[in-house]
Design a protein around this motif. Structure first.
Motif, PDB file in Angstrom:
ATOM      1  N   GLY A  73       0.803  -1.214   0.000  1.00  7.32           N
ATOM      2  CA  GLY A  73       0.000   0.000   0.000  1.00  7.32           C
ATOM      3  C   GLY A  73       0.830   1.256   0.000  1.00  7.32           C
ATOM      4  N   PHE A  74       0.316   2.298  -0.641  1.00  8.49           N
ATOM      5  CA  PHE A  74       0.921   3.624  -0.629  1.00  8.49           C
ATOM      6  C   PHE A  74       2.378   3.591  -1.108  1.00  8.49           C
ATOM      7  CE2 PHE A  74      -2.234   3.128   2.719  1.00  8.49           C
ATOM      8  CZ  PHE A  74      -3.189   4.042   2.303  1.00  8.49           C
ATOM      9  N   GLY A  75       2.611   2.777  -2.142  1.00 13.91           N
ATOM     10  CA  GLY A  75       3.934   2.701  -2.747  1.00 13.91           C
ATOM     11  C   GLY A  75       4.936   1.864  -1.988  1.00 13.91           C
ATOM     12  N   HIS A 107      -3.627  -5.910   0.856  1.00 13.95           N
ATOM     13  CA  HIS A 107      -3.485  -4.593   0.251  1.00 13.95           C
ATOM     14  C   HIS A 107      -4.300  -3.605   1.076  1.00 13.95           C
ATOM     15  CE1 HIS A 107      -2.090  -7.215  -2.972  1.00 13.95           C
ATOM     16  NE2 HIS A 107      -1.473  -6.158  -3.468  1.00 13.95           N
ATOM     17  N   LEU A 108      -3.607  -2.712   1.742  1.00 13.93           N
ATOM     18  CA  LEU A 108      -4.244  -1.804   2.685  1.00 13.93           C
ATOM     19  C   LEU A 108      -4.727  -0.528   2.008  1.00 13.93           C
ATOM     20  CD1 LEU A 108      -1.669  -2.219   5.598  1.00 13.93           C
ATOM     21  CD2 LEU A 108      -3.719  -3.557   5.103  1.00 13.93           C
ATOM     22  N   GLU A 109      -4.392  -0.382   0.739  1.00 16.41           N
ATOM     23  CA  GLU A 109      -4.868   0.757  -0.052  1.00 16.41           C
ATOM     24  C   GLU A 109      -5.769   0.206  -1.147  1.00 16.41           C
ATOM     25  OE1 GLU A 109      -3.087   4.579  -2.597  1.00 16.41           O
ATOM     26  OE2 GLU A 109      -1.826   2.851  -2.139  1.00 16.41           O
ATOM     27  N   THR A 143      -6.035   7.546   3.688  1.00 16.11           N
ATOM     28  CA  THR A 143      -5.084   8.149   2.759  1.00 16.11           C
ATOM     29  C   THR A 143      -4.104   9.070   3.476  1.00 16.11           C
ATOM     30  OG1 THR A 143      -6.701   9.893   2.261  1.00 16.11           O
ATOM     31  CG2 THR A 143      -6.639   7.986   0.797  1.00 16.11           C
ATOM     32  N   ALA A 144      -4.515   9.633   4.645  1.00 18.36           N
ATOM     33  CA  ALA A 144      -3.620  10.515   5.391  1.00 18.36           C
ATOM     34  C   ALA A 144      -2.619   9.744   6.240  1.00 18.36           C
ATOM     35  CB  ALA A 144      -4.438  11.458   6.275  1.00 18.36           C
ATOM     36  N   LEU A 145      -3.099   8.690   6.930  1.00 16.03           N
ATOM     37  CA  LEU A 145      -2.247   7.968   7.875  1.00 16.03           C
ATOM     38  C   LEU A 145      -1.554   6.753   7.268  1.00 16.03           C
ATOM     39  CD1 LEU A 145      -4.455   8.069  11.112  1.00 16.03           C
ATOM     40  CD2 LEU A 145      -2.662   9.660  10.385  1.00 16.03           C
ATOM     41  N   GLY A 146      -2.151   6.191   6.199  1.00 15.95           N
ATOM     42  CA  GLY A 146      -1.587   4.989   5.607  1.00 15.95           C
ATOM     43  C   GLY A 146      -0.133   5.117   5.199  1.00 15.95           C
ATOM     44  N   PRO A 147       0.248   6.178   4.462  1.00 14.46           N
ATOM     45  CA  PRO A 147       1.658   6.306   4.060  1.00 14.46           C
ATOM     46  C   PRO A 147       2.607   6.397   5.246  1.00 14.46           C
ATOM     47  CG  PRO A 147       0.254   7.755   2.748  1.00 14.46           C
ATOM     48  CD  PRO A 147      -0.605   7.210   3.851  1.00 14.46           C
ATOM     49  N   ILE A 148       2.174   7.032   6.342  1.00  9.53           N
ATOM     50  CA  ILE A 148       3.030   7.153   7.525  1.00  9.53           C
ATOM     51  C   ILE A 148       3.293   5.768   8.123  1.00  9.53           C
ATOM     52  CG2 ILE A 148       3.194   8.100   9.862  1.00  9.53           C
ATOM     53  CD1 ILE A 148       1.380  10.406   8.902  1.00  9.53           C
ATOM     54  N   GLY A 149       2.227   4.989   8.284  1.00 11.17           N
ATOM     55  CA  GLY A 149       2.381   3.653   8.842  1.00 11.17           C
ATOM     56  C   GLY A 149       3.227   2.754   7.977  1.00 11.17           C
ATOM     57  N   PHE A 180       8.443  -0.832  12.285  1.00  8.37           N
ATOM     58  CA  PHE A 180       8.075  -0.966  13.700  1.00  8.37           C
ATOM     59  C   PHE A 180       6.566  -0.804  13.888  1.00  8.37           C
ATOM     60  CE2 PHE A 180       7.197   1.225  17.762  1.00  8.37           C
ATOM     61  CZ  PHE A 180       7.553   0.206  18.626  1.00  8.37           C
ATOM     62  N   LEU A 181       5.996   0.258  13.307  1.00  7.90           N
ATOM     63  CA  LEU A 181       4.567   0.498  13.460  1.00  7.90           C
ATOM     64  C   LEU A 181       3.754  -0.616  12.823  1.00  7.90           C
ATOM     65  CD1 LEU A 181       4.244   4.348  12.813  1.00  7.90           C
ATOM     66  CD2 LEU A 181       4.048   3.132  15.000  1.00  7.90           C
TER      67      LEU A 181
END
Length: 425
Positions: free
Chosen positions: A82-84, A210-212, A372-378, A383-384
């Motif tokens: 997900g998210f690249g 696939h989380l996206e 879409t806001a938090l997915g790329p960060i995770g 670790f997360l």
């Protein structure tokens, strides 16, 4: 082949999925006269992702089925996309935990049939092709269940008396509804579809998620897709969305699943069309009330024991089936013993806090903008995502004392204290 129904039994289990067959196997092993009845004729299919997490493996091992499961595919953990980003996350190996560090995937047509046979070899009597259509009450107790069966002159009704009744008839739970079970959709629930498709990566040692998830127009959806290798030349491919009464899932599951498969065809070496497409609604996180009476209890999917963060229910089904059998073995000879308060209290003690925080987090995930806001960060943090895998996969046990387990339990306590309707109430 259907068998003749006995007219009475000590423990009557209705529904022969993992929860019902597990309950019947354990009840019989505890020396209780046990009858396992299902409306379908086995082997039969069940809409499911077919994945077996380490927690489900733990229960299958307790039943003595380790070698049987290992004769199927064995996976190392989750490959998250997900998210690249793509991350390979091993199943956690937590010091002191008795959970396995491997998982599997077995089609429910085969898994449920084998569990039912395990109940029979454990000493239970199993009858299929008999549908529970009514109950006979004696005061506050269920004295008998009325079944509809095929007879020489058409459908006939047979009354089976019982001392104890275990209701394991799935997400819709028609028998549970007769007994007063109610599903509340104000908390998160699932809408999911699954299919099978040939794949040259059927022996892949990772399950993929696939989380996206996006629709044909590129719009982000509050859901996820999965590919679970079965080791049979096929994979289980599916897509699901999360919803609440306020934010219902406005998707057509089967077209979405086909679109998702088209996106993955080259990467996962898919061949041919999807087969056995099926969809289902999933009550999650204990979002049901009236889960027990004086001498009856709902288990597994019927009790809403489905993980809101990943849709997993097989492990909870096997666990609740085992635990209710243990209760009956310990207290079933006492005519004054009642499951009416004991069973919901035990469910809340075992799952209430984790279900509460899980469905709260899943409820937040019903907002696509949050994903879409938090997915790329995770996805940028191993670790997360490792923490997320452990929490989402129901891989925190009562014995775990590490920081991740302490944080999860703390969050659960804070969450359940704020619930307008706690799980199983």
């Amino acid at each position: 082949m259907p068998h003749t129904l006995p007219t009475q039994t000590d423990v009557l289990v209705v529904g022969a999925g993992p929860a019902g067959s597990g309950a019947a196997a354990w009840a019989a092993r505890h020396g209780l006269e046990t009858l396992l009845v299902d409306a379908a004729v086995f082997p039969r299919d069940k809409t499911c992702g077919d994945g077996l997490t380490p927690r489900a493996i733990h229960e299958l091992q307790a039943l003595g089925l380790t070698d049987w499961v290992k004769g199927h595919t064995v996976n190392h953990g989750l490959r998250a996309h997900g998210f690249g980003q793509t991350l390979e996350l091993n199943w956690p190996d937590v010091k002191g935990s008795d959970l396995s560090t491997w998982g599997s995937a077995v089609a429910r047509t085969e898994l449920d049939d084998h569990l039912r046979r395990t109940a029979v070899t454990s000493g239970a009597t199993a009858v299929d092709g008999a549908r529970a259509v009514d109950v006979v009450r004696d005061g506050g107790r269920v004295a008998a269940v009325v079944f509809e069966v095929a007879g020489p002159r058409g459908k006939e009704r047979v009354v089976v008396r019982c001392r104890w009744l275990v209701v394991a008839d799935g997400v819709r739970s028609p028998l549970g509804k007769l007994l007063g079970r109610e599903w509340h959709r104000d908390t998160v629930y699932g809408v999911a579809g699954r299919s099978y498709v040939k794949s040259d990566r059927s022996d892949d040692p990772w399950i993929s998620s696939h989380l996206e998830l996006r629709d044909e127009d590129g719009k982000a959806l509050a859901g996820y897709g999965w590919v679970f290798p079965l080791g049979t030349g096929e994979v289980n491919l599916g897509a699901g969305a999360l919803a609440t009464a306020k934010r219902p899932a406005d998707i057509a599951v089967k077209p979405l699943m086909r679109h998702y498969a088209g996106q993955l065809r080259e990467e996962f070496e898919l061949r041919g069309d999807l087969r056995a497409e099926a969809s289902a609604l999933l009550p999650m996180g204990g979002a049901v009330s009236n889960v027990a009476g004086a001498n009856w209890a709902l288990v597994g999917d019927a009790a809403g024991c489905v993980n809101p963060l990943n849709g997993e229910g097989i492990d909870y089904g096997l666990e609740t089936g085992r635990v209710v059998a243990e209760l009956l073995a310990a207290h079933g000879a006492d005519d004054g013993y009642s499951l009416a308060t004991a069973w919901p209290a035990l469910l809340r003690e075992s799952y209430g806090e984790s279900f509460s925080i899980a469905r709260r987090l899943a409820g937040i995930a019903t907002v696509p903008k949050v994903i879409t806001a938090l997915g790329p960060i995770g996805m940028r943090s191993d670790f997360l995502m490792t923490l997320a895998l452990r929490w989402m996969g129901n891989l925190v046990t009562d014995e775990d004392r590490d920081r991740a387990a302490r944080v999860w339990r703390w969050a659960g306590r804070q969450s359940i204290a704020r619930d307008a309707r706690p799980p199983f109430s």
